[in-house]
Design a protein around this motif. Sequence first.
Motif, short mmCIF file in Angstrom:
data_model
loop_
_atom_site.label_atom_id
_atom_site.label_comp_id
_atom_site.label_asym_id
_atom_site.label_seq_id
_atom_site.Cartn_x
_atom_site.Cartn_y
_atom_site.Cartn_z
N ALA A 10 0.75 -1.04 -0.15
CA ALA A 10 -0.01 -0.03 0.08
C ALA A 10 0.67 1.29 0.14
O ALA A 10 0.59 2.39 -0.83
CB ALA A 10 -0.99 0.14 1.31
N GLY A 20 -0.18 2.78 -3.20
CA GLY A 20 -1.30 3.47 -2.88
C GLY A 20 -2.50 2.44 -3.20
O GLY A 20 -2.49 1.34 -3.02
N SER A 21 -3.64 3.25 -3.74
CA SER A 21 -4.80 2.46 -4.56
C SER A 21 -4.47 2.02 -5.82
O SER A 21 -5.43 1.28 -6.35
CB SER A 21 -5.74 3.70 -4.47
N ASP A 22 -3.36 2.15 -6.29
CA ASP A 22 -3.14 1.55 -7.76
C ASP A 22 -3.21 0.10 -7.61
O ASP A 22 -2.23 -0.37 -6.88
CB ASP A 22 -1.78 1.99 -8.58
N PRO A 23 -3.53 -0.87 -8.55
CA PRO A 23 -3.75 -2.21 -8.56
C PRO A 23 -2.29 -2.67 -9.04
O PRO A 23 -1.29 -2.15 -9.60
CB PRO A 23 -4.80 -2.56 -9.32
N ARG A 31 -5.57 -7.46 -4.35
CA ARG A 31 -4.98 -6.34 -4.90
C ARG A 31 -4.50 -6.14 -6.45
O ARG A 31 -4.22 -5.06 -7.04
CB ARG A 31 -3.74 -5.66 -4.11
N ARG A 69 -5.03 -6.23 -10.29
CA ARG A 69 -6.08 -5.72 -11.43
C ARG A 69 -6.76 -6.83 -12.02
O ARG A 69 -6.20 -7.86 -12.12
CB ARG A 69 -5.51 -4.68 -12.30
N MET A 77 -9.98 -6.46 0.17
CA MET A 77 -8.71 -6.56 0.26
C MET A 77 -8.39 -7.11 1.92
O MET A 77 -7.21 -7.30 2.12
CB MET A 77 -8.13 -5.25 0.02
N HIS A 78 -9.29 -6.97 2.57
CA HIS A 78 -9.02 -7.14 4.19
C HIS A 78 -9.44 -8.43 4.71
O HIS A 78 -9.27 -8.81 5.91
CB HIS A 78 -9.41 -5.87 4.86
#
Length: 263
Positions: free
Chosen positions: A120, A124-127, A152, A154, A243-244
């Motif tokens: 992360a 960040g939020s990019d796959p 995570r 894409r 994701m969690h």
Amino acid sequence: MELTWHGDDRFEVDGVSFLSSHGASTPDAFCIRKPRPLVESTVALVRRTRPARIVEVGIASGGSAALLALIAQPVGLVAIERDDTPVEALTALIAARALPVSTHYGVDQADRERVGAIVAAAFGSDPIDLVIDDASHRFEATRATFETLFPRLRPGGVYVIEDWNWQLRLAYALAHPEVADTRSDGGDESLRDYFRDNVRPVSLEAFALQLVLVRACARDVIGDLFIDQHRVVVTRGDAPLDMHGFAVADHFTDPHRILGTTP
């Protein structure tokens, strides 16, 4: 970036020399713990998928991370290793070439929180586009990393688990000494002693079979699945995944449990 072979165990990429070996990397040659067929299939996968964001689990001698950085030329490559001793040759190459590689030593791949936080922080939020797990080759640890990183990816991203069948291959070598070497790679330790010391009650092959079941039951989770003698290649489907809280076991079931029958 072109790869040039010099025999079956040496090759070169952009002036950097590689040796297929379990040895230690030096400034003159990176050791990569992959035989030629696996190197070639890895390069072919990178050229087909053109990953921009890569995670490699298991740095070892640094050869695979160096190869991925040179061949893929990604936006970013995160490399994670349980051993806390940095690979000096890799550190030097990253600095000399200004490669977008971040190395993280002393990280257990089974530590979901830490692995997730590292990725992360990097992306960040990019796959992620590509994950290659060549780390512990243990069922529980490999599953923990998969359940952390697979969501995570894409849709269409690829997750590779290498050496998935090592325990089966060792068992087969013990059962069929006439067709298999009875010693471990390059060492004096007997294969039987190595097997006794390293075998686990639940082998990594069991996780590969679980992924086959997910592919059969939830094709929007695993869009494609390919297995050969070196690796399991999992392509992510387009299903939204937590994701969690993603768990492989939530995406397949035993029909006998539903029917209340015993096979």
